[in-house]
Motif scaffolding. Structure first.
Motif, PDB file in Angstrom:
ATOM      1  N   GLY A   1     -12.173  44.979  83.275  1.00 38.87           N
ATOM      2  CA  GLY A   1     -10.990  44.618  82.488  1.00 38.87           C
ATOM      3  C   GLY A   1      -9.800  45.444  82.919  1.00 38.87           C
ATOM      4  O   GLY A   1      -9.917  46.509  83.541  1.00 38.87           O
TER       5      GLY A   1
ATOM      6  N   ASP B   1      -4.823  37.506  79.436  1.00 38.08           N
ATOM      7  CA  ASP B   1      -5.603  38.256  80.427  1.00 38.08           C
ATOM      8  C   ASP B   1      -4.928  38.245  81.791  1.00 38.08           C
ATOM      9  O   ASP B   1      -4.922  39.253  82.506  1.00 38.08           O
ATOM     10  CB  ASP B   1      -7.010  37.666  80.540  1.00 38.08           C
ATOM     11  CG  ASP B   1      -7.839  37.904  79.285  1.00 38.08           C
ATOM     12  OD1 ASP B   1      -7.584  38.900  78.590  1.00 38.08           O
ATOM     13  OD2 ASP B   1      -8.727  37.085  78.999  1.00 38.08           O
TER      14      ASP B   1
ATOM     15  N   ARG C   1      -3.481  42.656  71.710  1.00 36.24           N
ATOM     16  CA  ARG C   1      -3.338  41.430  72.503  1.00 36.24           C
ATOM     17  C   ARG C   1      -2.077  40.670  72.093  1.00 36.24           C
ATOM     18  O   ARG C   1      -2.090  39.445  71.938  1.00 36.24           O
ATOM     19  CB  ARG C   1      -4.594  40.549  72.381  1.00 36.24           C
ATOM     20  CG  ARG C   1      -5.839  41.197  72.954  1.00 36.24           C
ATOM     21  CD  ARG C   1      -7.050  40.284  72.860  1.00 36.24           C
ATOM     22  NE  ARG C   1      -6.919  39.118  73.723  1.00 36.24           N
ATOM     23  CZ  ARG C   1      -7.213  39.101  75.023  1.00 36.24           C
ATOM     24  NH1 ARG C   1      -7.633  40.202  75.630  1.00 36.24           N
ATOM     25  NH2 ARG C   1      -7.097  37.997  75.727  1.00 36.24           N
TER      26      ARG C   1
ATOM     27  N   VAL D   1      -9.823  37.873  86.322  1.00 34.55           N
ATOM     28  CA  VAL D   1      -9.394  37.159  85.111  1.00 34.55           C
ATOM     29  C   VAL D   1     -10.333  36.013  84.764  1.00 34.55           C
ATOM     30  O   VAL D   1     -10.532  35.705  83.594  1.00 34.55           O
ATOM     31  CB  VAL D   1      -7.948  36.649  85.273  1.00 34.55           C
ATOM     32  CG1 VAL D   1      -7.480  35.913  84.030  1.00 34.55           C
ATOM     33  CG2 VAL D   1      -7.011  37.825  85.566  1.00 34.55           C
TER      34      VAL D   1
ATOM     35  N   ARG E   1     -13.993  36.066  77.964  1.00 38.21           N
ATOM     36  CA  ARG E   1     -12.599  36.448  77.754  1.00 38.21           C
ATOM     37  C   ARG E   1     -12.158  36.322  76.300  1.00 38.21           C
ATOM     38  O   ARG E   1     -11.321  37.078  75.837  1.00 38.21           O
ATOM     39  CB  ARG E   1     -11.684  35.600  78.639  1.00 38.21           C
ATOM     40  CG  ARG E   1     -11.857  35.881  80.120  1.00 38.21           C
ATOM     41  CD  ARG E   1     -11.478  37.291  80.452  1.00 38.21           C
ATOM     42  NE  ARG E   1     -11.733  37.607  81.851  1.00 38.21           N
ATOM     43  CZ  ARG E   1     -11.546  38.804  82.381  1.00 38.21           C
ATOM     44  NH1 ARG E   1     -11.104  39.789  81.642  1.00 38.21           N
ATOM     45  NH2 ARG E   1     -11.812  39.019  83.654  1.00 38.21           N
TER      46      ARG E   1
END
Length: 243
Positions: free
Chosen positions: A130, A169, A152, A191, A116
């Motif tokens: 994903g 995530d 992100r 996740v 991750r």
């Protein structure tokens, strides 16, 4: 892959170092928080951090590490209370593992965190799909909440929210279908890791941390006995993308 283990107890550190070595990990050990902070300057790939250190609280070590580095951190501790898990995650830890635990479980956590945070995959693990990007490759919006998967970054009412990699995530996964209920198992598989061996209580801790950072627990609601869903607490708006 080189790990930094910050653990003062020889009875734990010895078998842990030996067990991780069987999985191909190189383990450097620090017996105190101060030594751990010094050794962390050598840029390990991941830090395993005990909270009960002799010279300083592991939470303070976590805070100092996160202020200087983005190195992934897994807390390993006898403190199993939810409050401790939440504080650790909010300070920037990527996962939290309560003692006692098996090496196999720890390896699963290391692999999941590595995947991750760096995109690196264990050779025996399939590549995760994903969460899908927003249409057009832009940021996804849900009311005042904006999620940009490419950078992100998360913004709420125009202000950026600082999330750990795992928190991002989790939020991005729930946001791929706002309003839909995602089961606990679906979330853990997507996740964390399909081969996750630990208790799913780590999911509750991450949800609690996200709710605090979003400023309203209504953003992530619980479908009792099933799982969680992401909704705008003020109004149920469909998600949209900005170009």
């Amino acid at each position: 892959m080189r790990l930094l283990l910050i653990e003062d107890d020889d009875r734990i550190a010895g078998p842990l170092t030996e067990g991780l070595g069987r999985y191909g990990y190189t383990v450097d050990r620090a017996r105190t928080g101060a030594a751990g902070l010094t050794d962390a300057t050598a840029s390990p790939d991941l830090v395993l951090l005990d909270l009960g250190l002799p010279d300083m609280d592991g939470l303070d070590v976590c805070r100092s590490l996160r202020a200087k580095s983005g190195v992934p951190i897994i807390m390993i501790t006898a403190r199993g209370e939810e409050a401790d898990r939440i504080v650790g995650l909010e300070l920037g830890a990527d996962d939290y593992l309560a003692k006692p635990f098996g090496v196999r479980e720890l390896v699963a956590r290391i692999r999941a965190v590595t995947r991750r945070t760096t995109g690196a995959l264990p050779v025996d693990s399939p590549e995760p799909a994903g969460p899908p990007a927003a249409p057009g490759g832009g940021a996804q919006r849900l009311g005042p909440l904006e999620i940009d998967r490419r950078t992100r970054q998360v913004r709420l009412d125009g202000g950026e929210i600082s999330l750990t990699p795992r928190e991002f995530d989790l939020l991005a996964y729930l946001a791929q279908d706002p309003g839909a209920v995602h089961s606990r198992q679906q979330i853990m598989d997507a996740v964390w890791d399909p081969h996750f061996f630990g208790p799913t209580k780590t999911l509750d801790a991450h949800v609690a941390a996200l709710r605090r950072k979003l400023g309203d627990p209504g953003w992530i609601t619980t479908a009792r006995g099933v799982g969680f869903r992401l909704t705008d607490p003020d109004q149920d708006l469909p998600s949209e993308a900005s170009g």
